[in-house]
Design an enzyme around this catalytic site. Structure first.
Site, mmCIF file in Angstrom:
data_model
loop_
_atom_site.group_PDB
_atom_site.id
_atom_site.type_symbol
_atom_site.label_atom_id
_atom_site.label_comp_id
_atom_site.label_asym_id
_atom_site.label_seq_id
_atom_site.Cartn_x
_atom_site.Cartn_y
_atom_site.Cartn_z
ATOM 1 N N ARG A 144 0.877 -1.183 0.000
ATOM 2 C CA ARG A 144 0.000 0.000 0.000
ATOM 3 C C ARG A 144 0.905 1.221 0.000
ATOM 4 O O ARG A 144 1.676 1.435 0.943
ATOM 5 C CB ARG A 144 -0.939 -0.003 1.203
ATOM 6 C CG ARG A 144 -1.714 1.295 1.337
ATOM 7 C CD ARG A 144 -2.874 1.245 2.304
ATOM 8 N NE ARG A 144 -4.000 0.533 1.753
ATOM 9 C CZ ARG A 144 -5.255 0.650 2.191
ATOM 10 N NH1 ARG A 144 -5.535 1.466 3.191
ATOM 11 N NH2 ARG A 144 -6.222 -0.046 1.642
ATOM 12 N N HIS A 192 -7.218 0.848 -6.788
ATOM 13 C CA HIS A 192 -7.465 -0.056 -5.652
ATOM 14 C C HIS A 192 -8.139 -1.342 -6.191
ATOM 15 O O HIS A 192 -9.319 -1.586 -5.948
ATOM 16 C CB HIS A 192 -8.337 0.650 -4.614
ATOM 17 C CG HIS A 192 -8.333 0.021 -3.255
ATOM 18 N ND1 HIS A 192 -7.582 -1.108 -2.935
ATOM 19 C CD2 HIS A 192 -9.006 0.346 -2.113
ATOM 20 C CE1 HIS A 192 -7.795 -1.420 -1.667
ATOM 21 N NE2 HIS A 192 -8.648 -0.566 -1.150
ATOM 22 N N GLN A 211 -10.089 -3.989 -3.898
ATOM 23 C CA GLN A 211 -11.388 -3.475 -3.461
ATOM 24 C C GLN A 211 -12.421 -3.639 -4.575
ATOM 25 O O GLN A 211 -13.525 -4.136 -4.348
ATOM 26 C CB GLN A 211 -11.248 -1.990 -3.084
ATOM 27 C CG GLN A 211 -12.563 -1.332 -2.721
ATOM 28 C CD GLN A 211 -13.135 -1.865 -1.412
ATOM 29 O OE1 GLN A 211 -12.462 -1.834 -0.406
ATOM 30 N NE2 GLN A 211 -14.375 -2.344 -1.428
ATOM 31 N N ASP A 257 -17.400 7.178 -2.095
ATOM 32 C CA ASP A 257 -16.177 7.007 -1.309
ATOM 33 C C ASP A 257 -15.925 8.316 -0.557
ATOM 34 O O ASP A 257 -16.574 9.335 -0.836
ATOM 35 C CB ASP A 257 -15.004 6.688 -2.268
ATOM 36 C CG ASP A 257 -13.694 6.454 -1.536
ATOM 37 O OD1 ASP A 257 -13.712 6.137 -0.335
ATOM 38 O OD2 ASP A 257 -12.615 6.589 -2.183
ATOM 39 N N CYS A 295 -16.693 1.733 -0.211
ATOM 40 C CA CYS A 295 -15.545 0.866 0.099
ATOM 41 C C CYS A 295 -15.150 0.931 1.575
ATOM 42 O O CYS A 295 -14.447 0.049 2.057
ATOM 43 C CB CYS A 295 -14.364 1.240 -0.781
ATOM 44 S SG CYS A 295 -13.859 2.958 -0.571
ATOM 45 N N ARG A 342 -14.150 -8.875 1.166
ATOM 46 C CA ARG A 342 -12.719 -8.701 0.900
ATOM 47 C C ARG A 342 -11.967 -10.003 1.161
ATOM 48 O O ARG A 342 -11.005 -10.344 0.465
ATOM 49 C CB ARG A 342 -12.126 -7.586 1.784
ATOM 50 C CG ARG A 342 -12.650 -6.185 1.518
ATOM 51 C CD ARG A 342 -12.215 -5.619 0.177
ATOM 52 N NE ARG A 342 -10.785 -5.494 0.041
ATOM 53 C CZ ARG A 342 -10.070 -4.438 0.397
ATOM 54 N NH1 ARG A 342 -10.662 -3.380 0.886
ATOM 55 N NH2 ARG A 342 -8.755 -4.404 0.217
#
Ligand code: CP
Ligand code: NVA
Length: 305
Positions: free
Chosen positions: A101, A128, A131, A223, A263, A291
């Site tokens: 990340r 991402h 996700q 988001d 998300c 996830r």
């Protein structure tokens, strides 16, 4: 066989994409007894905060028989100037895979180029993909398929918007993004998504009108207004994004059975109201739960020996 990375959804073949969705369903139902990561150690190098990505990857790795090793960027020599290239080469001699990340997608690509082990994108400023693969899996579970569904993304033209454009276009969906004029998605990403939509029979559009984008949508997605790394622009972002809230009035524009997605982490009262987040259309917490099986499938695809 050359090592495989997972940096974006764009280069993923349709065969692998479909396999991941099917395999995730099997992991979700606990049908997979294999432990494809037996004796493997996977490093998680994170330069930004994380709750879902970090914990779901650590648990996924353990469930597959492997061992996660969390590497906080603050405690590594990269923080003191050691190059990513050298770090990637060294870590490749200890580890079997890496979840990264970081901020810049180009840094992620340097990791991948210099590591001889698979590298997974755990979020960059640009993309991402873990996700969004989870989000597409969640929609598939709820609707049976993806092709032709209209997804309206309302909010900042950020990493989530970008991966939704790419993943949704690949899956033949109609992706409509509504963002403020100065916060529109990246042009290169949009062009890449438009090409993918041309191949799949899907469509992509970008505008500034949230109501227009939400009209007859099968999915409404939002988001945070202030992404990690954008904290210094908070006041101006909040001002610009005020008209881009998923609330009951906007939900009325969409289909009655529209799925509401986010998300997470969420800021209730900013990009989404409490009522919509906790309302009957919301699948947000199931989305977060997914996830785990989706990343189990990704890890198996990349790391099974
Ligand atoms: N959605 C998501 O990636 O959450 P985290 O930042 O908590 O990992
Ligand atoms: N756009 C958000 C996503 C968090 C999962 C961020 O980058 O902070």
């Amino acid at each position: 066989m050359p090592k495989r990375d997972f940096l974006s959804l764009a280069p993923l073949s349709l065969k692998s994409f479909n396999w991941l969705l099917l395999r995730a369903e099997e992991y979700k139902k606990d049908f997979v007894l294999l432990r494809p990561l037996e004796n493997q150690v996977i490093g998680l190098f994170f330069e930004k905060s994380s709750t879902r990505t970090r914990v779901s990857f650590e648990v996924a790795i353990k469930r597959l028989g492997g061992h996660p090793l969390f590497l906080s960027a603050n405690d590594m020599q990269v923080k003191r100037g050691e190059s990513i290239a050298d770090t990637a080469r060294v870590l490749s001699s200890y580890l079997d895979g890496l979840v990264i990340r970081t901020f810049d997608q180009q840094d992620l690509e340097i990791w991948a180029k210099n590591a001889s082990i698979p590298v997974i994108n755990g979020l960059t400023d640009l993309l991402h993909p873990c996700q969004i693969l989870t989000d597409l899996f969640t929609i598939c579970q709820k609707r049976g398929s993806l092709k032709g569904l209209k997804l309206a993304y309302i909010g900042d033209g950020n990493n989530i918007a970008h991966s939704l454009l790419i993943g949704g276009a690949k899956a033949g969906m109609q992706i409509a993004v509504a963002s403020p004029k100065t916060r529109q998605p990246n042009k290169t990403i949009f062009t890449q998504a438009a090409k993918l939509a041309g191949e799949s029979g899907g469509s992509v559009s970008i505008g500034t009108d949230a109501k227009e984008a939400a009209k007859d949508a099968d999915i409404l997605y939002t988001d945070v207004w202030v992404s990690m790394g954008d904290e210094d622009k908070k006041a101006s972002l909040v001002k610009k994004l005020k008209p881009y809230q998923i609330n009951e009035a906007l939900l009325e524009q969409a289909k009655a059975d529209c799925l509401v997605m986010h998300c997470l982490p969420a800021h209730r009262g900013e990009e989404i109201t409490e009522a919509v987040m906790e309302g009957p259309n919301s699948v947000i917490f199931e989305q977060a739960a997914n996830r785990l099986p989706v990343q189990q499938a990704i890890l198996e695809l990349l790391l099974k020996k």
